[in-house]
Write a protein that holds these residues in place. Sequence first.
Motif, PDB file in Angstrom:
ATOM      1  N   CYS A  31       0.872  -1.244   0.022  1.00 48.44           N
ATOM      2  CA  CYS A  31       0.129   0.061  -0.131  1.00 48.44           C
ATOM      3  C   CYS A  31       0.871   1.521   0.019  1.00 48.44           C
ATOM      4  O   CYS A  31       0.470   2.220  -0.617  1.00 48.44           O
ATOM      5  N   TRP A  35       0.429   4.159  -2.617  1.00 54.84           N
ATOM      6  CA  TRP A  35      -0.423   5.426  -2.057  1.00 54.84           C
ATOM      7  C   TRP A  35       0.706   6.677  -1.938  1.00 54.84           C
ATOM      8  O   TRP A  35       0.470   7.582  -2.036  1.00 54.84           O
ATOM      9  N   CYS A 154      -5.431   1.192   5.821  1.00 56.37           N
ATOM     10  CA  CYS A 154      -6.890   1.857   5.831  1.00 56.37           C
ATOM     11  C   CYS A 154      -7.156   2.814   4.774  1.00 56.37           C
ATOM     12  O   CYS A 154      -8.084   2.754   4.021  1.00 56.37           O
ATOM     13  N   PRO A 155      -6.327   3.997   4.572  1.00 52.60           N
ATOM     14  CA  PRO A 155      -6.591   5.004   3.622  1.00 52.60           C
ATOM     15  C   PRO A 155      -6.490   4.451   2.275  1.00 52.60           C
ATOM     16  O   PRO A 155      -7.433   4.949   1.408  1.00 52.60           O
ATOM     17  N   CYS A 156      -5.557   3.547   2.007  1.00 50.15           N
ATOM     18  CA  CYS A 156      -5.345   3.218   0.766  1.00 50.15           C
ATOM     19  C   CYS A 156      -6.453   2.249   0.186  1.00 50.15           C
ATOM     20  O   CYS A 156      -6.939   2.423  -0.853  1.00 50.15           O
ATOM     21  N   VAL A 157      -6.962   1.561   1.268  1.00 50.07           N
ATOM     22  CA  VAL A 157      -8.118   0.409   0.710  1.00 50.07           C
ATOM     23  C   VAL A 157      -9.435   1.646   0.848  1.00 50.07           C
ATOM     24  O   VAL A 157     -10.182   1.428  -0.387  1.00 50.07           O
ATOM     25  N   TYR A 158      -9.654   2.537   1.447  1.00 47.49           N
ATOM     26  CA  TYR A 158     -10.660   3.548   1.400  1.00 47.49           C
ATOM     27  C   TYR A 158     -10.736   4.372   0.134  1.00 47.49           C
ATOM     28  O   TYR A 158     -11.708   4.370  -0.601  1.00 47.49           O
ATOM     29  N   ARG A 159      -9.604   4.463  -0.276  1.00 44.98           N
ATOM     30  CA  ARG A 159      -9.484   5.299  -1.608  1.00 44.98           C
ATOM     31  C   ARG A 159      -9.928   4.364  -2.544  1.00 44.98           C
ATOM     32  O   ARG A 159     -10.687   4.868  -3.611  1.00 44.98           O
ATOM     33  N   LEU A 161     -11.812   1.704  -2.715  1.00 43.91           N
ATOM     34  CA  LEU A 161     -13.218   1.549  -2.642  1.00 43.91           C
ATOM     35  C   LEU A 161     -14.259   2.653  -2.697  1.00 43.91           C
ATOM     36  O   LEU A 161     -15.322   2.359  -3.570  1.00 43.91           O
ATOM     37  N   PHE A 162     -13.708   3.666  -2.178  1.00 37.79           N
ATOM     38  CA  PHE A 162     -15.043   4.624  -2.200  1.00 37.79           C
ATOM     39  C   PHE A 162     -14.516   6.105  -3.104  1.00 37.79           C
ATOM     40  O   PHE A 162     -15.451   6.929  -3.339  1.00 37.79           O
ATOM     41  N   ILE A 185      -7.430  -5.996   3.241  1.00 36.30           N
ATOM     42  CA  ILE A 185      -8.624  -5.945   4.150  1.00 36.30           C
ATOM     43  C   ILE A 185      -8.215  -7.033   5.331  1.00 36.30           C
ATOM     44  O   ILE A 185      -8.733  -6.542   6.313  1.00 36.30           O
TER      45      ILE A 185
END
Length: 375
Positions: A31, A35, A154-159, A161-162, A185
Motif C-alpha cells: 500500500c 499510495w 486503511c486510507p489506501c483501501v478506502y481510496r 473502494l470509495f 482488508i
Amino acid sequence: MFRQKISQLRHFGPVIVILLISWIASNGFNCLRKWFPWDLHNPLSVINFTIACFWLLLVLYNYFQCIFLGPGYVPANWRPNFIEHEKYLQYCEICQSFKVPRAHHCRTCQRCVLKFDHHCPWINTCLGYKNHACFCWFLLSSILGCIHALLIICPCVYRVLFIPYMPWKNEPRIDFTTMSLMSSILSIGLAIGVIIALGLLLLIQLKNIAYNRTTVENRIIRKANDRHREQFIYPYDLGFQENLRQVFNWKDCFRLVGDGLTWPVRSDCDQYTLSREQLEQEVEHEQQAVRYKAIRSYDGSFFPLIYGLRTCIHIPYSIEPRLRINQRDYLLVTRWQRYWLYGKFLMANQTMTGCRGWFPRCCVIQHLNTKKKLS
Ligand SMILES: [Zn+2]
Ligand SMILES: [Zn+2]
C-alpha cells in the motif's frame, strides 16, 4: 547449537507469528508503494518509508532475540555457596539441581528457568531472565508497527473502494487486483487483532515489571497473603524506577542486570524470603493432597473418547501435561475438576519421579487406606 536454535522455529507458534508479520508487513509496504511511493525528493516519503522499515527490523530483531537468547537456565548441578542455605531451596528432581531463587521448572522445556514467567508457545520457549526485556520491546514494536501499517493500509483501501480516480487531481493511481484488495482488508483485521492482543499482554507485563514480579510470583504472593492474612513483604520490590531498571537497564546500555542467580532484595528481607515462603506453601499443598488409586489406564491423550463425551468436553483448559497412568498406580492429587484431576505419582520409581499432570477422574478412586504399604 545453531541447528538446535533453528529447530525452535519449527513449531506452530513461531510459524504463525512469522506468517502474521510477513502478511501485515507485505500488505503495508504494498500500500505504501502505491499510495505514498518512494520519492527521494519528498522528505515525508523518505521518513515514512524509513519508519516503516525501522518497525519491521525492530519487530524481527526482538522476536528472534527472544527465541535465540532464551530465558536463561539454571546451571547443571547448581547448589548455593553455603550448604546451610540448601534447606531454603526447592530441589528439582528432573534437572537434579537446586532451584535458584525465582527459578521454576518448565515442564515443556524440561529445564529449570531463571526468573521464570511463563512458557510462551508463540516464541516456543520460556519467558525469563534473559529475554524478558526483548519480549517487551517485541510487543511494543509490534503494536507501533501495526498502528503504522493501519495508517497506511486503511486510507489506501478506502481510496480504492470509495474514491474514484481523478487524473486531474495529481494523486497517485492505486490499482488493486481483487486478491490484493482482499489481502489488504484481511491484514487490517489481523493488525487490529494484534494490537488488542499484544496491547493487553504488554499491559500485564508492564504491571508485573513495575512491581518486579513474574506471573508465577503473583500467584505465590496471592497465596502468601491468604496464608498469613496480612500483606506479604515481597523481597524483590525495590521501588518503581529500580524495578524498571532491573529489566530494561537503560543506565548500562540495556545490558542484563546481574547473573540471574542472585537478586537485589529489600533491606528487611534476604535472598531466600520468597523461597522459604514457597517451600512452606509446597508443604501445605502436599498436606492437603488426597491419595487416589488408578482403576483404569489412561494413555495421556487430550480427548480420551473412551471415557465419555463429558470427559472430552470438560477438558482442563491448560497446556499442562496429561499424566499417562496404568491400572493400580497410586497418585497424589492436588487439584480437582469435575471430570479431571491433577496430581503426581506416589511412591514412584526413579523414572516416574517428578511426573505430574491431568488425568480423567473416572480412571481413579480415592484410596482411603493410607496406612497400607504402597507399591
Ligand atoms: Zn528443573
Ligand atoms: Zn518452557
